[in-house]
Write an enzyme that holds these catalytic residues in place. Structure first.
Site, PDB file in Angstrom:
ATOM      1  N   LYS A 191      21.075 -14.835  53.064  1.00  0.00           N
ATOM      2  CA  LYS A 191      21.312 -13.503  52.904  1.00  0.00           C
ATOM      3  C   LYS A 191      21.994 -12.924  54.335  1.00  0.00           C
ATOM      4  O   LYS A 191      23.070 -12.431  54.521  1.00  0.00           O
ATOM      5  CB  LYS A 191      20.374 -12.587  52.590  1.00  0.00           C
ATOM      6  CG  LYS A 191      19.902 -13.125  50.936  1.00  0.00           C
ATOM      7  CD  LYS A 191      18.869 -12.038  50.403  1.00  0.00           C
ATOM      8  CE  LYS A 191      17.430 -11.876  51.078  1.00  0.00           C
ATOM      9  NZ  LYS A 191      16.810 -13.383  51.308  1.00  0.00           N
ATOM     10  N   ARG A 215      13.417  -4.423  47.353  1.00  0.00           N
ATOM     11  CA  ARG A 215      12.782  -5.451  47.222  1.00  0.00           C
ATOM     12  C   ARG A 215      11.841  -5.413  46.206  1.00  0.00           C
ATOM     13  O   ARG A 215      11.169  -6.301  45.728  1.00  0.00           O
ATOM     14  CB  ARG A 215      11.902  -5.693  48.789  1.00  0.00           C
ATOM     15  CG  ARG A 215      11.257  -7.075  48.874  1.00  0.00           C
ATOM     16  CD  ARG A 215      12.247  -7.869  49.845  1.00  0.00           C
ATOM     17  NE  ARG A 215      11.560  -8.826  50.636  1.00  0.00           N
ATOM     18  CZ  ARG A 215      12.061  -8.927  51.882  1.00  0.00           C
ATOM     19  NH1 ARG A 215      13.163  -8.432  52.524  1.00  0.00           N
ATOM     20  NH2 ARG A 215      11.346  -9.858  52.486  1.00  0.00           N
TER      21      ARG A 215
HETATM   22  P1  AMP Z   1      12.882 -10.499  55.721  1.00  0.00           P
HETATM   23  O1  AMP Z   1      13.317 -10.648  57.232  1.00  0.00           O
HETATM   24  O2  AMP Z   1      13.847  -9.566  54.826  1.00  0.00           O
HETATM   25  O3  AMP Z   1      12.308 -11.725  55.165  1.00  0.00           O
HETATM   26  O4  AMP Z   1      11.454  -9.332  56.114  1.00  0.00           O
HETATM   27  C1  AMP Z   1      10.444 -10.004  56.814  1.00  0.00           C
HETATM   28  C2  AMP Z   1       9.201  -9.262  56.221  1.00  0.00           C
HETATM   29  O5  AMP Z   1       9.391  -7.851  56.607  1.00  0.00           O
HETATM   30  C3  AMP Z   1       8.787  -9.327  54.879  1.00  0.00           C
HETATM   31  O6  AMP Z   1       7.975 -10.461  54.585  1.00  0.00           O
HETATM   32  C4  AMP Z   1       8.071  -8.035  54.598  1.00  0.00           C
HETATM   33  O7  AMP Z   1       6.526  -8.059  55.267  1.00  0.00           O
HETATM   34  C5  AMP Z   1       8.656  -7.062  55.403  1.00  0.00           C
HETATM   35  N1  AMP Z   1       9.836  -6.295  54.493  1.00  0.00           N
HETATM   36  C6  AMP Z   1      11.105  -6.337  54.901  1.00  0.00           C
HETATM   37  N2  AMP Z   1      11.903  -5.518  53.967  1.00  0.00           N
HETATM   38  C7  AMP Z   1      11.060  -5.071  53.088  1.00  0.00           C
HETATM   39  C8  AMP Z   1      11.044  -4.217  52.069  1.00  0.00           C
HETATM   40  N3  AMP Z   1      12.013  -3.916  51.576  1.00  0.00           N
HETATM   41  N4  AMP Z   1      10.029  -3.859  51.465  1.00  0.00           N
HETATM   42  C9  AMP Z   1       8.679  -4.342  51.805  1.00  0.00           C
HETATM   43  N5  AMP Z   1       8.478  -5.194  52.842  1.00  0.00           N
HETATM   44  C10 AMP Z   1       9.451  -5.671  53.614  1.00  0.00           C
END
Ligand code: AMP
Length: 216
Positions: A15, A90
């Site tokens: 993504k 999410r």
């Molecule tokens: P990502 O880089 O999108 O994989 O996000 C890394 C971490 O940030 C995730 O594992 C969550 O702990 C937190 N996170 C990011 N976006 C969200 C969201 N929309 N809702 C909840 N937690 C989030």
């Protein structure tokens, strides 16, 4: 041409890579909740304390905390020409929140790109993922290496592995995705916004599939 885009799919499916390319080609902002949250952690801000424990465990930050954060984050962007959202919404609750927020800014999502690849492929991609801590560029030591070993092509900074890309945390993130985020596939399908993309293949091949859909 669809330009108001949400990216959906397992962590590590591509993504960030595809979103950054789309953003550059279409000249619309790439907005990643994960990047924004990691940025708060790196700066040791007061609100970072609230969500650090969730992120380090591979769990979702609770909706009430993250929704407020998302609204503050989006307030800093001009969304008129379009956007690419990565990492949010999410949960189904967050999706309702984002719809309401966008309506208040006179805009709406017009395509949800659901990137799909098998779990084994995902684990390999995540274990090879390296990111630039300065500009956020994403590489993969197997599939998309930087030109010079471990250094960002764009700004020359030494690349790092994200703490939550370690194997145990990755397994948890995949489980959480399946329980909490996967229901968004039906949610957006029912709204007629969902486009499934085969995310296996080179970065260019996946990009071509995405562009064919957005132009269609
Ligand atoms: P990502 O880089 O999108 O994989 O996000 C890394 C971490 O940030 C995730 O594992 C969550 O702990 C937190 N996170 C990011 N976006 C969200 C969201 N929309 N809702 C909840 N937690 C989030």
């Amino acid at each position: 041409m669809r330009t108001h885009i949400v990216l959906l799919g397992l962590p590590g499916v591509g993504k960030g890579t595809q979103g950054q390319r789309l953003s550059a080609r279409m000249n619309i902002p790439f907005i990643s909740s994960g990047d924004a949250l990691r940025n708060e952690l790196a700066r040791h801000t007061e609100i970072a304390e609230e969500f650090e424990k969730y992120m380090n465990a591979g769990l979702l930050v609770p909706d009430d905390i993250v929704e407020e954060f998302i609204a503050d984050m989006l307030a800093g962007y001009n969304l008129k020409k379009g956007f690419v959202f990565d990492g949010f919404p999410r949960t189904v609750h967050q999706a309702g929140f984002v719809n309401g927020y966008l309506a208040s800014r006179n805009t709406a999502i017009d395509a949800v790109l659901y990137l799909v690849a098998p779990d084994e492929e995902i684990i390999k991609r995540i274990s090879g993922r390296r990111v630039c801590p300065k500009c956020g560029a994403v590489y993969n030591i197997y599939f998309n290496p930087p030109k010079e070993d471990e250094k960002c092509d764009i700004c020359g900074t030494k690349l790092v592995q994200r703490d939550d890309d370690k194997e145990e945390v990755v397994k948890n993130r995949i489980k959480v995705y399946k329980e909490s985020t996967h229901p968004l596939v039906d949610y957006y399908n029912n709204l007629g916004l969902l486009y499934e993309i085969n995310a296996v293949g080179t970065v260019d091949a996946v990009q071509n599939r995405i562009e064919a859909i957005l132009n269609g």
